[in-house]
Design an enzyme around this catalytic site. Structure first.
Site: not given
Ligand code: DAK
Length: 263
Positions: A63, A108, A131
């Site tokens: 997300a 997500g 998360e």
């Molecule tokens: N959201 C927004 N932008 C994201 C993103 C994300 N999840 N993942 C990556 N990006 C963006 C980065 O900010 C970056 O943007 P710029 O800085 O270039 O503008 C671009 O994508 C490239 O990312 P990186 O520069 O970080 O690329 P790397 O190769 O260095 O790293 C990575 C890739 C996938 C390891 C890293 O981007 C990363 O850790 N991303 C976040 C992964 C993550 O934590 N995903 C889980 C998100 S939490 C709920 C509803 C929904 C949810 C929970 C609760 N309720 C209502 C209860 C869902 C939660 C989630 O999904």
């Protein structure tokens, strides 16, 4: 549509989440466009869908953290509901949906893949529910679907530890059905989708419904669900053609292809 592309090849529809600059992260707009795309699928002609992400690095990196970071409690619940509604719509979509996971499937991203019927991935794929490291619980069904797919112990280990796993481990624990090189992934997804699409469409739909609905109830109720869906097939031309071909020993004859008609 800004973030979703949809193409049809024969009886197979390909839905691509196309926001590569943010690694295809799911913001509200992506969720709304996904919803609209699925609702517009022509179910008279398309028999199987493939869901994938644009680019060579990421299926869906979760997300959108930027959008989520400023949510209030009420907005968080509304965002969660929006995602859950879309994911549940995919899970209960009348025709099978194959997730072709081409890289990161985090949060997500892992969750949307688990709403699909079948997951296959490229060898650079990474799965995880990060998360708890962000101070939240998985919110799009991760706590529920991961445990059902890979078992409670493995799911708890991944979720409590925010531990990412690579494609080979995802295959070993049954999170994905198969692993391919990035180049082989979409051809493999299309081949699988074509095999499914060549089978009797009402029977395939009824199988999906029987498996999904049956898993929600005890075995006594589950076999009744199966009986009814089995019975439905005897009102179809495919059943008559399929069994007729067998009895006539006409192995060359394909199942008669008839457009699906809602009962
Ligand atoms: N959201 C927004 N932008 C994201 C993103 C994300 N999840 N993942 C990556 N990006 C963006 C980065 O900010 C970056 O943007 P710029 O800085 O270039 O503008 C671009 O994508 C490239 O990312 P990186 O520069 O970080 O690329 P790397 O190769 O260095 O790293 C990575 C890739 C996938 C390891 C890293 O981007 C990363 O850790 N991303 C976040 C992964 C993550 O934590 N995903 C889980 C998100 S939490 C709920 C509803 C929904 C949810 C929970 C609760 N309720 C209502 C209860 C869902 C939660 C989630 O999904």
């Amino acid at each position: 549509m800004e973030f979703i592309t949809y193409e049809v090849e024969g009886a197979v529809g390909i839905v691509t989440i196309n926001r590569p600059k943010a690694l295809n992260a799911l913001n509200s707009q992506v969720l709304e466009e996904l919803d609209a795309t699925f609702k517009a699928v022509d179910l008279d002609t398309v028999r199987c869908l493939i869901l994938t992400g644009a680019g060579e690095k990421s299926f869906v990196a979760g997300a959108d953290i930027g959008e989520m970071s400023t949510l209030t409690k009420a907005e968080g619940e509304a965002f969660g509901k929006k995602g859950n509604d879309v994911f549940r719509m995919i899970e209960t979509f009348p025709i099978p949906v194959i997730a072709a996971i081409n890289g990161f499937a985090l949060g997500g991203g892992c969750e949307i893949s688990m709403s699909c019927d079948i997951r296959i991935c490229s060898d650079n794929a990474v799965f995880g529910q990060p998360e708890v490291g962000l101070g939240i619980t998985p919110g799009f069904g991760g706590t529920q679907r991961l445990a059902r797919i890979i078992g409670v112990g493995k799911a708890k280990e991944m979720i409590y530890g925010a531990r990412n796993i690579k494609a080979d481990e995802a295959y070993r624990i049954g999170l994905v059905n198969n692993v391919y090189t990035l180049e082989e992934l979409m051809p493999a997804a299309k081949k699988l989708a074509s095999i499914i699409a060549a089978n009797a469409p009402i029977a395939v739909r009824n199988c999906k419904k029987a498996i999904n609905d049956g898993l929600q109830v005890d075995m006594d109720q589950a076999i009744v669900i199966e009986e009814k869906l089995f019975g439905d097939c005897f009102e179809t031309e495919d059943q008559k053609a399929g069994m007729g071909n067998f009895l006539e020993k006409d192995k060359e004859k394909k199942l008669k292809v008839v457009p699906f008609q809602n009962k």
